[in-house]
Design a protein around this motif. Sequence first.
Motif, PDB file in Angstrom:
ATOM      1  N   TRP A  10      -1.782 -10.726   5.153  1.00  0.00           N
ATOM      2  CA  TRP A  10      -2.093  -9.503   4.413  1.00  0.00           C
ATOM      3  C   TRP A  10      -1.048  -8.450   4.748  1.00  0.00           C
ATOM      4  O   TRP A  10      -0.683  -8.270   5.905  1.00  0.00           O
ATOM      5  CB  TRP A  10      -3.483  -9.002   4.773  1.00  0.00           C
ATOM      6  CG  TRP A  10      -4.567  -9.801   4.132  1.00  0.00           C
ATOM      7  CD1 TRP A  10      -5.148 -10.932   4.608  1.00  0.00           C
ATOM      8  CD2 TRP A  10      -5.176  -9.537   2.878  1.00  0.00           C
ATOM      9  NE1 TRP A  10      -6.090 -11.399   3.728  1.00  0.00           N
ATOM     10  CE2 TRP A  10      -6.133 -10.554   2.657  1.00  0.00           C
ATOM     11  CE3 TRP A  10      -5.018  -8.550   1.910  1.00  0.00           C
ATOM     12  CZ2 TRP A  10      -6.916 -10.595   1.516  1.00  0.00           C
ATOM     13  CZ3 TRP A  10      -5.806  -8.600   0.773  1.00  0.00           C
ATOM     14  CH2 TRP A  10      -6.742  -9.610   0.583  1.00  0.00           C
ATOM     15  N   VAL A  11      -0.553  -7.761   3.719  1.00  0.00           N
ATOM     16  CA  VAL A  11       0.462  -6.728   3.901  1.00  0.00           C
ATOM     17  C   VAL A  11       0.084  -5.489   3.101  1.00  0.00           C
ATOM     18  O   VAL A  11      -0.615  -5.577   2.087  1.00  0.00           O
ATOM     19  CB  VAL A  11       1.860  -7.222   3.468  1.00  0.00           C
ATOM     20  CG1 VAL A  11       2.360  -8.319   4.379  1.00  0.00           C
ATOM     21  CG2 VAL A  11       1.862  -7.693   2.037  1.00  0.00           C
ATOM     22  N   LEU A  17      -2.919  -3.358  -1.203  1.00  0.00           N
ATOM     23  CA  LEU A  17      -2.945  -4.437  -0.229  1.00  0.00           C
ATOM     24  C   LEU A  17      -2.772  -5.769  -0.942  1.00  0.00           C
ATOM     25  O   LEU A  17      -3.306  -5.978  -2.025  1.00  0.00           O
ATOM     26  CB  LEU A  17      -4.263  -4.425   0.535  1.00  0.00           C
ATOM     27  CG  LEU A  17      -4.565  -3.136   1.287  1.00  0.00           C
ATOM     28  CD1 LEU A  17      -5.962  -3.197   1.886  1.00  0.00           C
ATOM     29  CD2 LEU A  17      -3.544  -2.876   2.362  1.00  0.00           C
ATOM     30  N   GLY A  18      -2.039  -6.664  -0.321  1.00  0.00           N
ATOM     31  CA  GLY A  18      -1.806  -7.953  -0.951  1.00  0.00           C
ATOM     32  C   GLY A  18      -1.550  -9.034   0.071  1.00  0.00           C
ATOM     33  O   GLY A  18      -1.629  -8.809   1.281  1.00  0.00           O
ATOM     34  N   ILE A  52      -0.442  -8.483  -5.213  1.00  0.00           N
ATOM     35  CA  ILE A  52      -1.258  -7.313  -4.938  1.00  0.00           C
ATOM     36  C   ILE A  52      -2.695  -7.621  -5.355  1.00  0.00           C
ATOM     37  O   ILE A  52      -2.953  -7.952  -6.509  1.00  0.00           O
ATOM     38  CB  ILE A  52      -0.733  -6.069  -5.694  1.00  0.00           C
ATOM     39  CG1 ILE A  52       0.755  -5.870  -5.414  1.00  0.00           C
ATOM     40  CG2 ILE A  52      -1.533  -4.841  -5.328  1.00  0.00           C
ATOM     41  CD1 ILE A  52       1.104  -5.718  -3.961  1.00  0.00           C
ATOM     42  N   LEU A  53      -3.633  -7.522  -4.416  1.00  0.00           N
ATOM     43  CA  LEU A  53      -5.021  -7.905  -4.675  1.00  0.00           C
ATOM     44  C   LEU A  53      -5.968  -6.723  -4.817  1.00  0.00           C
ATOM     45  O   LEU A  53      -6.952  -6.811  -5.542  1.00  0.00           O
ATOM     46  CB  LEU A  53      -5.509  -8.831  -3.552  1.00  0.00           C
ATOM     47  CG  LEU A  53      -4.709 -10.128  -3.420  1.00  0.00           C
ATOM     48  CD1 LEU A  53      -5.119 -10.875  -2.169  1.00  0.00           C
ATOM     49  CD2 LEU A  53      -4.895 -10.985  -4.641  1.00  0.00           C
ATOM     50  N   LYS A  65      -0.208  -8.651 -10.346  1.00  0.00           N
ATOM     51  CA  LYS A  65       1.059  -7.995 -10.081  1.00  0.00           C
ATOM     52  C   LYS A  65       1.649  -8.558  -8.801  1.00  0.00           C
ATOM     53  O   LYS A  65       0.938  -8.819  -7.847  1.00  0.00           O
ATOM     54  CB  LYS A  65       0.868  -6.490  -9.935  1.00  0.00           C
ATOM     55  CG  LYS A  65       2.157  -5.775  -9.642  1.00  0.00           C
ATOM     56  CD  LYS A  65       1.988  -4.298  -9.593  1.00  0.00           C
ATOM     57  CE  LYS A  65       3.355  -3.700  -9.307  1.00  0.00           C
ATOM     58  NZ  LYS A  65       3.365  -2.299  -9.252  1.00  0.00           N
ATOM     59  N   THR A  66       2.967  -8.732  -8.790  1.00  0.00           N
ATOM     60  CA  THR A  66       3.656  -9.166  -7.585  1.00  0.00           C
ATOM     61  C   THR A  66       4.727  -8.143  -7.242  1.00  0.00           C
ATOM     62  O   THR A  66       5.247  -7.446  -8.108  1.00  0.00           O
ATOM     63  CB  THR A  66       4.309 -10.548  -7.758  1.00  0.00           C
ATOM     64  OG1 THR A  66       5.224 -10.485  -8.845  1.00  0.00           O
ATOM     65  CG2 THR A  66       3.286 -11.620  -8.005  1.00  0.00           C
ATOM     66  N   ASP A  67       5.047  -8.030  -5.973  1.00  0.00           N
ATOM     67  CA  ASP A  67       6.135  -7.198  -5.484  1.00  0.00           C
ATOM     68  C   ASP A  67       7.072  -8.080  -4.683  1.00  0.00           C
ATOM     69  O   ASP A  67       6.652  -9.041  -4.050  1.00  0.00           O
ATOM     70  CB  ASP A  67       5.631  -6.068  -4.589  1.00  0.00           C
ATOM     71  CG  ASP A  67       5.069  -4.898  -5.380  1.00  0.00           C
ATOM     72  OD1 ASP A  67       5.459  -4.751  -6.556  1.00  0.00           O
ATOM     73  OD2 ASP A  67       4.264  -4.142  -4.819  1.00  0.00           O
TER      74      ASP A  67
END
Length: 72
Positions: A10-11, A17-18, A52-53, A65-67
């Motif tokens: 988790w970050v 948070l994702g 991203i959750l 969504k992704t980063d």
Amino acid sequence: MKQIFELRDWVATDDGLGQVIYNRPIHVEKYNKQDGNEKVGTHIRNLYVCKILCDFEGKPKRIFKTDIFLNK
């Protein structure tokens, strides 16, 4: 200080948070002429893709969504 994340860690990101879904080390290639001190094959950074959750208040994100992050 090198910070290495594993898959499913988790970050906290700018958007919420994702979890890390991809982790790839990046090494110096033959065509990299930026710094003469680095040898071919030297590890320079990691590439992380995070899904991203939820936001910082715990509300789930409805849009997938992704980063992408680079770590030195």
